[in-house]
Design an enzyme around this catalytic site. Structure first.
Site, PDB file in Angstrom:
ATOM      1  N   SER A 263      21.632   0.382 -34.095  1.00 16.31           N
ATOM      2  CA  SER A 263      21.632   0.795 -35.118  1.00 16.31           C
ATOM      3  C   SER A 263      22.809   1.613 -35.592  1.00 16.31           C
ATOM      4  O   SER A 263      23.554   2.255 -34.678  1.00 16.31           O
ATOM      5  CB  SER A 263      20.332   1.912 -35.411  1.00 16.31           C
ATOM      6  OG  SER A 263      20.252   2.732 -36.714  1.00 16.31           O
TER       7      SER A 263
ATOM      8  N   TYR B 205      16.719   8.781 -31.413  1.00 16.23           N
ATOM      9  CA  TYR B 205      16.990   7.455 -31.863  1.00 16.23           C
ATOM     10  C   TYR B 205      18.253   7.273 -31.720  1.00 16.23           C
ATOM     11  O   TYR B 205      18.780   6.087 -31.075  1.00 16.23           O
ATOM     12  CB  TYR B 205      16.294   7.264 -33.340  1.00 16.23           C
ATOM     13  CG  TYR B 205      16.496   5.924 -33.892  1.00 16.23           C
ATOM     14  CD1 TYR B 205      15.539   4.872 -33.346  1.00 16.23           C
ATOM     15  CD2 TYR B 205      17.369   5.745 -34.923  1.00 16.23           C
ATOM     16  CE1 TYR B 205      15.821   3.736 -34.010  1.00 16.23           C
ATOM     17  CE2 TYR B 205      17.492   4.427 -35.358  1.00 16.23           C
ATOM     18  CZ  TYR B 205      16.670   3.343 -34.992  1.00 16.23           C
ATOM     19  OH  TYR B 205      16.800   1.957 -35.747  1.00 16.23           O
TER      20      TYR B 205
ATOM     21  N   LYS C 121      19.970   4.494 -29.459  1.00 13.17           N
ATOM     22  CA  LYS C 121      20.603   3.418 -29.783  1.00 13.17           C
ATOM     23  C   LYS C 121      22.110   3.581 -29.369  1.00 13.17           C
ATOM     24  O   LYS C 121      22.656   2.298 -29.372  1.00 13.17           O
ATOM     25  CB  LYS C 121      20.257   3.157 -31.319  1.00 13.17           C
ATOM     26  CG  LYS C 121      19.065   3.003 -31.783  1.00 13.17           C
ATOM     27  CD  LYS C 121      18.578   1.566 -31.233  1.00 13.17           C
ATOM     28  CE  LYS C 121      17.574   1.170 -32.340  1.00 13.17           C
ATOM     29  NZ  LYS C 121      16.801  -0.162 -31.550  1.00 13.17           N
TER      30      LYS C 121
HETATM   31  N1  NAD Z   1      14.668  -1.433 -40.494  1.00 11.51           N
HETATM   32  C1  NAD Z   1      16.107  -0.885 -40.608  1.00 11.51           C
HETATM   33  O1  NAD Z   1      16.603  -0.522 -41.492  1.00 11.51           O
HETATM   34  C2  NAD Z   1      16.703  -0.791 -39.198  1.00 11.51           C
HETATM   35  C3  NAD Z   1      17.962  -0.152 -39.186  1.00 11.51           C
HETATM   36  C4  NAD Z   1      18.435  -0.019 -37.804  1.00 11.51           C
HETATM   37  C5  NAD Z   1      17.967  -0.635 -36.776  1.00 11.51           C
HETATM   38  N2  NAD Z   1      16.639  -0.986 -36.888  1.00 11.51           N
HETATM   39  C6  NAD Z   1      15.923  -1.633 -35.594  1.00 11.51           C
HETATM   40  O2  NAD Z   1      15.394  -2.885 -35.714  1.00 11.51           O
HETATM   41  C7  NAD Z   1      14.342  -3.044 -34.993  1.00 11.51           C
HETATM   42  C8  NAD Z   1      13.047  -3.666 -35.601  1.00 11.51           C
HETATM   43  O3  NAD Z   1      12.880  -2.801 -36.666  1.00 11.51           O
HETATM   44  P1  NAD Z   1      12.107  -3.396 -37.904  1.00 11.51           P
HETATM   45  O4  NAD Z   1      12.952  -2.379 -39.023  1.00 11.51           O
HETATM   46  O5  NAD Z   1      12.018  -4.553 -38.259  1.00 11.51           O
HETATM   47  O6  NAD Z   1      10.746  -2.432 -38.004  1.00 11.51           O
HETATM   48  P2  NAD Z   1       9.230  -2.956 -38.245  1.00 11.51           P
HETATM   49  O7  NAD Z   1       8.398  -1.621 -37.940  1.00 11.51           O
HETATM   50  O8  NAD Z   1       9.179  -3.691 -39.307  1.00 11.51           O
HETATM   51  O9  NAD Z   1       8.843  -3.851 -37.044  1.00 11.51           O
HETATM   52  C9  NAD Z   1       9.236  -3.338 -35.588  1.00 11.51           C
HETATM   53  C10 NAD Z   1       8.276  -4.095 -34.930  1.00 11.51           C
HETATM   54  O10 NAD Z   1       8.171  -3.403 -33.408  1.00 11.51           O
HETATM   55  C11 NAD Z   1       6.945  -2.897 -33.016  1.00 11.51           C
HETATM   56  N3  NAD Z   1       6.989  -2.084 -31.904  1.00 11.51           N
HETATM   57  C12 NAD Z   1       7.019  -0.902 -32.145  1.00 11.51           C
HETATM   58  N4  NAD Z   1       6.908  -0.216 -30.947  1.00 11.51           N
HETATM   59  C13 NAD Z   1       6.564  -1.170 -30.161  1.00 11.51           C
HETATM   60  C14 NAD Z   1       6.479  -1.020 -28.512  1.00 11.51           C
HETATM   61  N5  NAD Z   1       6.570   0.156 -28.010  1.00 11.51           N
HETATM   62  N6  NAD Z   1       6.268  -2.010 -27.951  1.00 11.51           N
HETATM   63  C15 NAD Z   1       6.378  -3.514 -28.757  1.00 11.51           C
HETATM   64  N7  NAD Z   1       6.367  -3.603 -30.105  1.00 11.51           N
HETATM   65  C16 NAD Z   1       6.630  -2.348 -30.712  1.00 11.51           C
HETATM   66  C17 NAD Z   1       5.835  -2.997 -34.088  1.00 11.51           C
HETATM   67  O11 NAD Z   1       4.659  -2.957 -33.981  1.00 11.51           O
HETATM   68  C18 NAD Z   1       6.612  -3.765 -35.309  1.00 11.51           C
HETATM   69  O12 NAD Z   1       5.807  -5.076 -35.429  1.00 11.51           O
HETATM   70  C19 NAD Z   1      14.051  -1.692 -34.431  1.00 11.51           C
HETATM   71  O13 NAD Z   1      14.761  -1.612 -32.924  1.00 11.51           O
HETATM   72  C20 NAD Z   1      14.786  -0.671 -35.145  1.00 11.51           C
HETATM   73  O14 NAD Z   1      15.194   0.405 -34.619  1.00 11.51           O
HETATM   74  C21 NAD Z   1      16.155  -1.250 -38.180  1.00 11.51           C
END
Ligand code: NAD
Length: 277
Positions: free
Chosen positions: A153, A166, A170
């Site tokens: 991230s 976080y 990350k």
């Molecule tokens: N959306 C953003 O702006 C953003 C920015 C930077 C990084 N990220 C990273 O991208 C990745 C995906 O995030 P997203 O935005 O798609 O979120 P999201 O909530 O839409 O999807 C994340 C999925 O991960 C699953 N999950 C959470 N904890 C878990 C665990 N302990 N074991 C198994 N599954 C688990 C959730 O059930 C969910 O389905 C994450 O690592 C997040 O930190 C997202």
């Protein structure tokens, strides 16, 4: 038509929704066979069914990535279902924010366990399998480059107020990426990272002012962002909007295709041009 990933076996965590779901659909659409994980078994199974309906082979391995036996189970599933591992995407995650003086040990460890310890365990469990497969490739005179993509991230690259747990996890994933790129190069494995900026998923696009929460590992975790804050964040992005999950999956895909076979140890920022936070 031949896909770029025909026959490859790809493991994706957090594939039940958001970015992980789109990664699964993209890799599957290019011919990969998938082993999908999510904490939430229902959404995970729906993605598996969606792939199967498109004629793509997929199996489900639900559960938390933080469970001590998860890594062995996940890798074991890939071996039993498809006899191999070609791509691993460590994507599962969530946020649980507080300023440092209010952050509990429980909050710290929950986030570090999910974003850093779990990818470490998965890759540790995958190593002996990949080593054997790489050895067999050499003996058969084949060149097959395997791919690891860890999800980071902008918070890990630049820091973010309220996210010490976080951001540290990350940033740790980037250190792990650099190290495994060095350890695994000889096995013909590239190890890279994608650091997202603002991507519009449940994590960011739920209206936080309505008190939304998700049940994650038995806890009610607040999700979403205040809409005014979200609009302000979007104004700072050169492309003037958050990315879509499909666009986010596209950045991950770049590290999975043969064209990136000689790129390793890199962090790609996928942020619509935002160069800092
Ligand atoms: N959306 C953003 O702006 C953003 C920015 C930077 C990084 N990220 C990273 O991208 C990745 C995906 O995030 P997203 O935005 O798609 O979120 P999201 O909530 O839409 O999807 C994340 C999925 O991960 C699953 N999950 C959470 N904890 C878990 C665990 N302990 N074991 C198994 N599954 C688990 C959730 O059930 C969910 O389905 C994450 O690592 C997040 O930190 C997202």
């Amino acid at each position: 038509m031949a896909g770029k990933l025909d026959g490859k076996v790809a493991l994706v965590t957090g594939a039940g929704r958001g970015i992980g779901r789109e990664i699964a659909l993209k890799l599957g659409g290019e011919g990969a066979r998938l082993v999908l994980n999510d904490l939430d078994a229902g959404p995970n199974e729906e993605v598996v069914e969606e792939l199967r309906a498109r004629g793509i082979e997929a199996v489900s391995c639900p559960g938390s990535v933080t469970a001590p036996d998860f890594a062995e189970r996940f890798v074991g599933k890939a071996v039993s279902a498809f006899k191999g591992i070609d791509i691993v995407v460590n994507n599962a995650g969530y946020t649980w924010d507080s300023v440092v003086q209010k952050m509990t040990d429980e909050q710290w460890y929950a986030i570090v366990d999910c974003h850093l310890t779990a990818p470490f365990r998965i890759l540790r469990a995958a190593q002996p399998v990949i080593r054997q497969l790489a050895k067999a490739d050499v003996e058969a005179g084949q060149r097959n480059v395997r791919k690891i993509v860890n999800i980071s991230s902008m918070a890990g690259v630049f820091g973010n107020a309220g996210q010490v747990n976080y951001a540290a996890a990350k940033a740790g994933v980037m250190g792990m990426t650099l190290t495994l790129a060095k350890e695994w190069g000889r096995m013909n494995v590239t190890v890279n990272c994608v650091a997202f900026g603002l991507i519009r998923t449940r994590l960011t696009s739920t209206d936080a002012s309505e008190g939304a929460s998700a049940k994650i590992e038995g806890r009610d975790i607040k999700i979403g962002v205040n809409p005014d804050l979200l609009a302000m964040m979007e104004r700072t992005i050169p492309m003037a909007r958050g990315g879509t999950p499909e666009e986010a999956a596209g950045a991950v895909y770049l590290f999975c295709i043969p064209e990136s076979d000689y790129v390793s140890g890199q962090t790609l920022i996928c942020s619509g041009g935002l160069a800092g936070i």
